[in-house]
Design an enzyme around this catalytic site. Structure first.
Site, PDB file in Angstrom:
ATOM      1  CG  LEU A   1      -1.874   1.207   1.313  1.00 52.91           C
ATOM      2  CD1 LEU A   1      -2.757   1.339   0.081  1.00 52.91           C
ATOM      3  CD2 LEU A   1      -2.736   1.131   2.576  1.00 52.91           C
TER       4      LEU A   1
ATOM      5  CD1 TRP B   1       8.714   5.960  19.941  1.00 55.74           C
ATOM      6  CD2 TRP B   1      10.600   7.005  19.363  1.00 55.74           C
ATOM      7  NE1 TRP B   1       8.422   7.296  19.763  1.00 55.74           N
ATOM      8  CE2 TRP B   1       9.548   7.957  19.410  1.00 55.74           C
ATOM      9  CE3 TRP B   1      11.887   7.430  19.008  1.00 55.74           C
ATOM     10  CZ2 TRP B   1       9.752   9.311  19.122  1.00 55.74           C
ATOM     11  CZ3 TRP B   1      12.090   8.784  18.717  1.00 55.74           C
ATOM     12  CH2 TRP B   1      11.028   9.703  18.773  1.00 55.74           C
TER      13      TRP B   1
ATOM     14  CG  HIS C   1       9.294  19.816  11.481  1.00 54.72           C
ATOM     15  ND1 HIS C   1       9.349  20.392  12.720  1.00 54.72           N
ATOM     16  CD2 HIS C   1       9.501  18.495  11.673  1.00 54.72           C
ATOM     17  CE1 HIS C   1       9.561  19.439  13.622  1.00 54.72           C
ATOM     18  NE2 HIS C   1       9.657  18.287  13.013  1.00 54.72           N
TER      19      HIS C   1
END
Ligand code: GLN
Ligand code: ZN
Length: 759
Positions: A18, A566, A699
């Site tokens: 996907l 994580w 960012h």
């Protein structure tokens, strides 16, 4: 007979089909039809893989995000995309990611929807947008088509949707209005949806209301009552699903809602099952989530059956079984992992294997344990081997944890005394400048790392390439005039994996991808055993960098709490115990860096906030052990060694005391996007140590101006004395290009010089 079902299957595909189909489509290299074909094929495969279930979920598949699907199904589409041209899929991707495809001409004017974490998972959803005037209308074609497709194959299915209250709860009212004012309007559309499903002949519908495991104010509890009163009028049967936690104060409420079935996450709420059985009306189905949908360990089937059989005797056909929550949060298929250590892989179960476990449990309950005795014996043997394995249990590690005492968690002197000693050693100017650690990860770096992994280049060649990169970083930072330098982290693919690979107790998968958002997946490493650090992990790189400059170079580490949050973690000991082992391993590295003469050591805790429990009243106990673990990792050093930490978010007003308790000499944080709003907290809270509020957003490719940085720092200076302020970007620079980084840092250094003059 017991009924088995599932909430959701990972949709990304065994080989991330996907992801690749989406990215191809976005780049303009394929058509919508091709993308939809991949989606259809994947759904087909996933239904096939679930064909052993009595009820297969439909509606759990999504091209980007199931919450965004819900917004589109409910006609809640942001007005900024409504007038735009193209198919509804184009608009869907515009809301998801700001643009439909690569050649999107209008992309610059569409703001992508905000993204945030789905409850306490690492999955990010697109936040529904509301205002007072939000109207809803039903657009269920896609869901209805999927149901038809599944039924044409004679599959027994159960559509799954997000409940109205959780949907409202997970959204944001931009105008500050009360989201619950929209409930009535929303329920109109849900009612239509239920009718449409009933018209298709759907018998059972699963409605997810994970809000039930959070602390709910009375008006939200009331909303749940109101919602299910209304939805119960239809003919369709409703399975109300809760997951990610236990019900606590919402137990009576949940058991009293007029639905036909209730799902409970037994991994988190086992202790509530008896109460729930007592409180549920006589005919209501109880679905128990007995397989952990958030972790990758085999279920102890015998132990589960020992417990379940008694419940089955009481409930009989009223008992359903499922994973605790959607399997979206685990990798697809363990069979893809041919290179994993055989002994360890025998302890694991991914989505496909978890469904097999469910089938075995059902067969044992329905036909007796003898009917699956071989499978149970295999399972028991694997569980036993894991419990006793010397790969898992290392006496020396356990002993060391037992011997941890409180003096290890504290610095030798308190901050004001340390600061004097450190200032003398480091001789830094006012408003010292630094960066968060990583510098651009160029193609050269990525290729070198991957060639080295594939043994295409020798270790020596690899080290030389990395050293050249480090040298470049040091050179550039010196030219820019930064005060505290970093080596740039070229050798790290990922801030957790890099360390995990050098610790004992960790394994890594090849295809263990879990969707994080859209086409983005993460591959969390697996902690299977006691953790230790056999040898120094970073010292050579840092020493090499330090040998090239007289300015201090920061040692750069990932903290224990982030390593834990994580990773897939052990389920055979508390998270806090695993975290302490990680803390001791990091502590060893800190010690080695200090011994090697490194004067500043940064320990990143990017994910500390993510571990917060869903209920606020449980925060305190998490923060206690998390902060303690950080302190154990950091505080073995002498007073003259300066400890930094870094966090990549700005909302920590509510945990500021815990952050202060970490007692790092310096903390760098994200603030620029909120225009230093974060610093408001410092009016009320006297943050005692030094702080570097990020002055620009890494960012964004834009270069911050000198004046904007000066402005932000002046705001900071109103709350925190200049003597305790640092000037640094928001986060690491690894995703940026060098030609973006240089001008940005140049302005940052210039701003700092301007600030020094103004004092
Ligand atoms: N030191 C890491 C870096 O600079 C920190 C990354 C992070 O906070 N996410 O990349
Ligand atoms: Zn960060």
């Amino acid at each position: 007979m017991v009924t088995i079902h599932n909430h959701g299957f990972p949709r990304i595909g065994k080989q991330r089909e996907l992801k690749f189909a989406l990215e191809k489509y976005w780049h303009g290299a394929s058509t919508e039809q091709a993308l939809q074909q991949t989606a259809t094929d994947l759904r087909q495969q996933h239904w096939q893989l679930q064909s052993g279930l009595d009820l297969i979920p439909v509606g759990d598949f999504s091209l980007y995000d199931q919450v965004l699907d819900m917004s589109f199904m409910l006609g809640n589409i942001p007005s900024r995309v409504r007038h735009l041209q193209g198919s509804s899929l184009d608009n869907y991707f515009r809301v998801a990611r700001g643009r439909a495809t690569a050649d999107e001409t209008t992309c610059s004017c569409v703001r992508a929807g905000e993204m945030t974490k789905w409850f306490d998972t690492n999955y990010h959803y697109i936040v529904p947008e509301f205002d007072q005037a939000t109207d809803f209308s039903l657009h269920a074609e896609s869901l209805l088509a999927q149901i038809r497709q599944a039924r044409s194959q004679n599959l027994d299915i159960k559509p799954v949707i997000i409940g109205p209250v959780t949907y409202l709860w997970s959204g944001k009212a931009g105008d500050g209005s009360n989201k619950l004012d929209l409930l009535d309007r929303l329920l109109d559309v849900y009612t239509d949806l239920l009718q449409a499903l009933a018209d298709l002949g759907v018998q059972w519908l699963q409605i997810d209301e994970p809000v039930l495991v959070t602390e709910l104010a009375t008006d939200w509890q009331q909303a749940l009552k109101q919602a299910y009163e209304r939805l119960s009028h239809g003919t369709i049967k409703i399975l109300l699903a809760t997951y990610f936690g236990d019900l606590q104060d919402n137990l009576t409420l949940a058991c009293g809602l007029p639905v036909n079935g209730l799902h409970l996450d037994v991994i988190n709420a086992k202790q509530e099952v008896d109460k729930v059985i007592a409180a549920l009306p006589e005919k209501v189905i109880l679905s128990l989530g007995v397989i952990d949908g958030r972790n990758i360990w085999k279920t102890n089937l015998t132990a589960t059956l020992d417990w379940l059989e008694k419940i089955y005797t009481r409930l009989q056909d009223r008992l359903w079984l499922a994973p605790s929550c959607s399997l979206l949060h685990v990798p697809v298929d363990l069979d893809s992992e041919q290179q994993l250590d055989k002994e360890i892989s025998a302890w694991l179960a991914f989505a496909v294997q978890k469904l097999d476990e469910l089938t075995v449990l059902a067969r044992a309950l329905n036909n007796g344990r003898e009917s699956v005795s071989d499978l149970l014996a295999d399972n028991a043997a694997a569980i036993k081997r894991r419990q006793q394995s010397s790969l898992v249990h290392v006496a020396a590690v356990k002993k060391r944890v037992d011997e941890v005492d409180e003096t290890m968690a504290a610095r030798r002197s308190n901050y004001p005394q340390r600061a004097v000693i450190q200032n003398k050693r480091l001789q830094l100017p006012l408003y010292p400048t630094t960066t968060i650690g990583s510098f651009p990860q160029t193609k050269v770096i990525r290729h070198a790392r991957s060639d080295y992994r594939k043994h295409l280049v020798s270790e020596q060649q690899y080290v030389e390439t990395m050293q050249q990169e480090i040298a470049r970083c040091i050179r550039e930072q010196a030219l820019l005039g930064l005060d505290v330098l970093v080596h740039g982290e070229p050798e790290r693919n990922d801030m957790v994996e890099y360390f995990a690979e050098q610790l004992t107790g960790y394994v890594f998968t090849r295809y263990g991808w879990v969707q994080s958002y859209g086409s983005r997946c993460v591959k969390p490493p697996i902690i299977y055993g006691d953790i230790s650090r056999p040898e120094a992990m970073t010292v050579d790189w840092i020493l090499y960098a330090q040998s090239l400059t007289d300015k201090p170079v920061k040692g750069m580490l990932t903290g224990p709490v982030t390593m834990l949050n994580w990773s897939f973690v052990r389920d055979d000991q508390p998270r806090s115990a695993t975290c302490m082992q990680l803390a001791l391993a990091i502590r060893d590295e800190v010690d080695d860096l200090e011994q090697a003469g490194i004067s500043i050591i940064q320990i990143d805790e990017a994910a500390l906030r993510e571990g917060l429990p869903l209920r606020k009243k449980q925060w305190h106990s998490y923060l206690d052990w998390a902060v303690r673990a950080f302190r154990i990792s950091a505080n073995g050093v002498n007073d003259e060694t300066q400890i930094h930490t870094h966090m990549c978010y700005s909302e920590f007003n509510d945990i500021i005391q815990a952050i202060a308790d970490m007692d790092a000499d310096v903390i760098t944080i994200e603030t620029s996007r909120s225009n230093m709003e974060l610093l408001d907290i410092f009016d009320a809270f006297q943050y005692p140590n030094q702080i570097g509020p990020g002055v620009y957003d890494i960012h964004s490719p834009n270069t911050p101006t000198v004046d904007s940085i000066v402005e932000l720092m002046k705001k900071a200076t109103l709350r925190i004395p200049a003597q305790r302020l640092w000037v640094n970007p928001d986060c690491g620079l690894k995703t940026r290009q060098w030609d973006e980084v240089i001008p940005a840092l140049r302005n940052m250094v210039a701003a700092s010089k301007k600030l020094r003059k103004s004092v």
